[in-house]
Design an enzyme around this catalytic site. Structure first.
Site, short mmCIF file in Angstrom:
data_model
loop_
_atom_site.label_atom_id
_atom_site.label_comp_id
_atom_site.label_asym_id
_atom_site.label_seq_id
_atom_site.Cartn_x
_atom_site.Cartn_y
_atom_site.Cartn_z
N LYS A 17 0.67 -1.33 0.00
CA LYS A 17 -0.38 0.03 0.05
C LYS A 17 0.92 1.24 -0.16
CE LYS A 17 -1.38 1.51 4.16
NZ LYS A 17 -0.22 2.11 4.85
N ASP A 24 -2.35 -5.83 2.91
CA ASP A 24 -2.55 -5.10 4.23
C ASP A 24 -2.33 -5.68 5.31
OD1 ASP A 24 -4.07 -3.54 6.24
OD2 ASP A 24 -5.14 -2.71 4.92
N HIS A 25 -0.98 -5.28 5.86
CA HIS A 25 -0.40 -6.08 6.87
C HIS A 25 -1.59 -6.28 8.09
CE1 HIS A 25 0.92 -2.46 8.90
NE2 HIS A 25 1.03 -3.21 9.93
N LYS A 84 -2.68 -9.91 11.13
CA LYS A 84 -2.42 -10.06 12.40
C LYS A 84 -3.55 -11.01 13.10
CE LYS A 84 -1.30 -5.16 12.86
NZ LYS A 84 -0.17 -4.95 13.58
N GLU A 94 -0.74 5.55 17.64
CA GLU A 94 0.88 5.26 17.73
C GLU A 94 1.32 6.43 18.50
OE1 GLU A 94 2.57 3.41 14.07
OE2 GLU A 94 1.24 5.10 13.31
N ASP A 120 -2.81 7.01 4.47
CA ASP A 120 -1.76 5.95 5.00
C ASP A 120 -2.55 4.70 6.00
OD1 ASP A 120 0.69 4.64 5.51
OD2 ASP A 120 0.93 5.91 7.48
N HIS A 138 -6.39 0.47 6.22
CA HIS A 138 -6.09 -0.54 7.70
C HIS A 138 -7.53 -0.14 8.49
CE1 HIS A 138 -2.11 -1.28 6.93
NE2 HIS A 138 -1.48 -0.18 7.29
N LYS A 178 -0.18 9.69 14.69
CA LYS A 178 1.27 9.70 15.32
C LYS A 178 1.41 10.34 16.56
CE LYS A 178 2.92 7.44 11.32
NZ LYS A 178 3.03 6.14 11.33
C1 BG6 Z 1 1.71 1.07 7.97
C2 BG6 Z 1 1.78 2.70 7.86
O1 BG6 Z 1 1.15 0.82 6.93
O2 BG6 Z 1 1.08 0.79 9.19
C3 BG6 Z 1 2.67 3.28 9.18
O3 BG6 Z 1 2.44 3.05 6.49
C4 BG6 Z 1 2.12 2.65 10.30
O4 BG6 Z 1 2.39 4.53 9.03
C5 BG6 Z 1 1.98 1.17 10.49
O5 BG6 Z 1 3.08 3.18 11.34
C6 BG6 Z 1 1.10 0.60 11.63
O6 BG6 Z 1 1.17 -0.76 11.61
P1 BG6 Z 1 1.28 -1.64 12.98
O7 BG6 Z 1 1.33 -2.80 12.67
O8 BG6 Z 1 2.57 -1.11 13.59
O9 BG6 Z 1 0.12 -1.03 13.99
#
Ligand code: BG6
Length: 412
Positions: A66, A95-96, A100, A134, A153, A158, A250
């Site tokens: 992404k 989309d990681h 999870k 975050e 982002d 997400h 952030k």
């Molecule tokens: C990423 C974003 O896809 O996901 C980052 O580009 C973000 O900005 C991150 O920090 C958050 O992922 P996770 O798994 O750390 O919650």
């Protein structure tokens, strides 16, 4: 066993070298963890070089990171372009978050328990809050952030994916298409967001932390957001009228990714002298990171001779029941890609409908959306509090009310 083939993405040379190195047989995954402007030229050249051609001797798949496009038109264009050179079944839009365990568990909590699923609907749910807060800043990604911003982002990807998992209808099976069809219905039912449904913010320096505009590769007068909150409605039979409040940022007070499903109040209270509005609402919170588990807020009788009702919380932690292995999401997804399981990857139509839902916010008529300041290490701009206040609601605190414990990103 490692070989390195060097070259420029936008020349044919490197693809010819790749072809020689790979030969015609064997399973191949091309993983495009590159700047998004290269997705199109790379897939095109992979196709032209014959590198996407599958045979009995092996598969050819491409994983695309992404952000997949930067708005509806660009996502549609990107899909059209890459689908000329690869089949939808060869494309794995990653989309990681979906890798999870705690995210996949949303479906387990909903569809493997008789208790929860019946109440996941407008008759019982007051609203849902989805948070991805975050404590880190933009770190070394100032250049990327200046192009992308927090909204692009995190929100149409997400956070919408989490919304999809909470709101989707039960699929007939866990077959990839069955699951993705149900999720696609939700993205399609999201009412297009209006500019006044969204609040953007940018972190400003605190006593100990730099502001966004002081970060490397960021313009000193940047108007790019590092925080976004949105009010989203899903227009279908199950969810009509139930707001889903999304927020991400952030440099916030705490690291916390979670989904809180807040139930409606009971209609009246039996116990004398205890008005209904002193009761805590029932809230089921699915904690995704960094705590893994669920909590449930409910009311019980306070011990003692008087019938008094008090709020309590019951919690389940993954680590108490399972041997937890570190998992950020990518391991599962890349393994699924090797197996050819597309369930947890995003299909072309869902990506497009997600962007479509936010297009009016990305391209507002008239002036761009204002970006409000918030102090680094705070809970976000006050305008985001007002978004919920106007609806008679409030954000869930980011810090545990009982322990005052705030989680932080590991990197801090
Ligand atoms: C990423 C974003 O896809 O996901 C980052 O580009 C973000 O900005 C991150 O920090 C958050 O992922 P996770 O798994 O750390 O919650």
């Amino acid at each position: 066993r490692l070989q390195y083939v060097a070259g420029e993405f936008e020349t044919d040379d490197v693809f010819n070298k790749l072809k020689q190195t790979l030969g015609d047989s064997g399973n191949v995954i091309f993983y495009l963890a590159v700047s998004s402007r290269f997705f199109k030229p790379i897939v095109e050249r992979l196709g032209r070089a014959g590198l996407m051609k599958e045979s009995d001797q092996g598969f050819r798949r491409v994983v695309i990171e992404k952000p997949f496009g930067h708005d509806y038109a660009s996502a549609k264009d990107l899909n059209e372009s890459i689908l000329k050179f690869a089949g939808e079944n060869q494309i794995y839009r990653i989309d990681h978050f979906l890798g999870k365990d705690t995210v996949q568990s949303i479906l387990a909590v909903r569809f493997a328990n008789a208790l929860f699923e019946p109440i996941f609907r407008r008759e019982y749910i007051d609203h849902v809050q989805i948070t991805a807060a975050e404590t880190i800043g933009v770190e070394a990604r100032g250049g990327f952030y200046e192009q992308t911003g927090a909204f692009r982002d995190m929100v149409p990807n997400h956070l919408f994916q989490l919304l999809g998992m909470v709101a989707m209808e039960p699929p007939n099976s866990f077959d990839a298409e069955a699951v993705r069809d149900k999720k696609a219905e939700i993205f399609d039912a999201i009412q297009p967001l209006k500019p006044n449904d969204v609040v953007l913010g940018q972190y400003e320096k605190s006593a100990t932390m730099a502001g966004y505009r002081e970060e490397a590769d960021v313009a000193p007068d940047s108007q790019v957001e590092t925080y976004a909150a949105a009010r989203v409605f899903v227009e279908n039979w199950r969810w009509a009228g139930v707001p889903f409040y999304l927020r991400t940022g952030k440099r916030m007070t705490a690291r916390r990714t979670e989904i809180s499903v807040q139930l409606k109040a009971v209609p009246f209270l039996l116990f004398r002298d205890t008005p209904v509005d002193t009761l805590v609402p029932n809230v089921l919170t699915l904690r995704i990171d960094p705590e893994h588990g669920t909590t449930f807020d409910f009311n019980v009788k306070v011990p003692g001779p008087v019938m008094q009702v008090g709020a309590v919380k019951s919690s389940f932690k993954y680590g108490d029941f399972f041997d937890e292995k570190p998992n950020v999401g990518y391991e599962t997804l890349l393994y699924d890609c090797m197996l050819g399981d597309e369930t947890l990857f995003q299909r072309a139509d869902s990506i497009e409908t997600s962007w479509k839902a936010v297009d009016r916010v990305l391209h507002p008529e008239g002036r761009p959306l204002p970006v409000h300041g918030y102090t680094a290490g705070s809970a976000g701009p006050k305008e985001a509090d007002e978004l919920l206040k106007a609806d008679g609601r409030a954000w869930r605190p980011l810090v545990d009310e009982h322990t005052q414990k705030a989680d932080h990103d590991d990197k801090n």
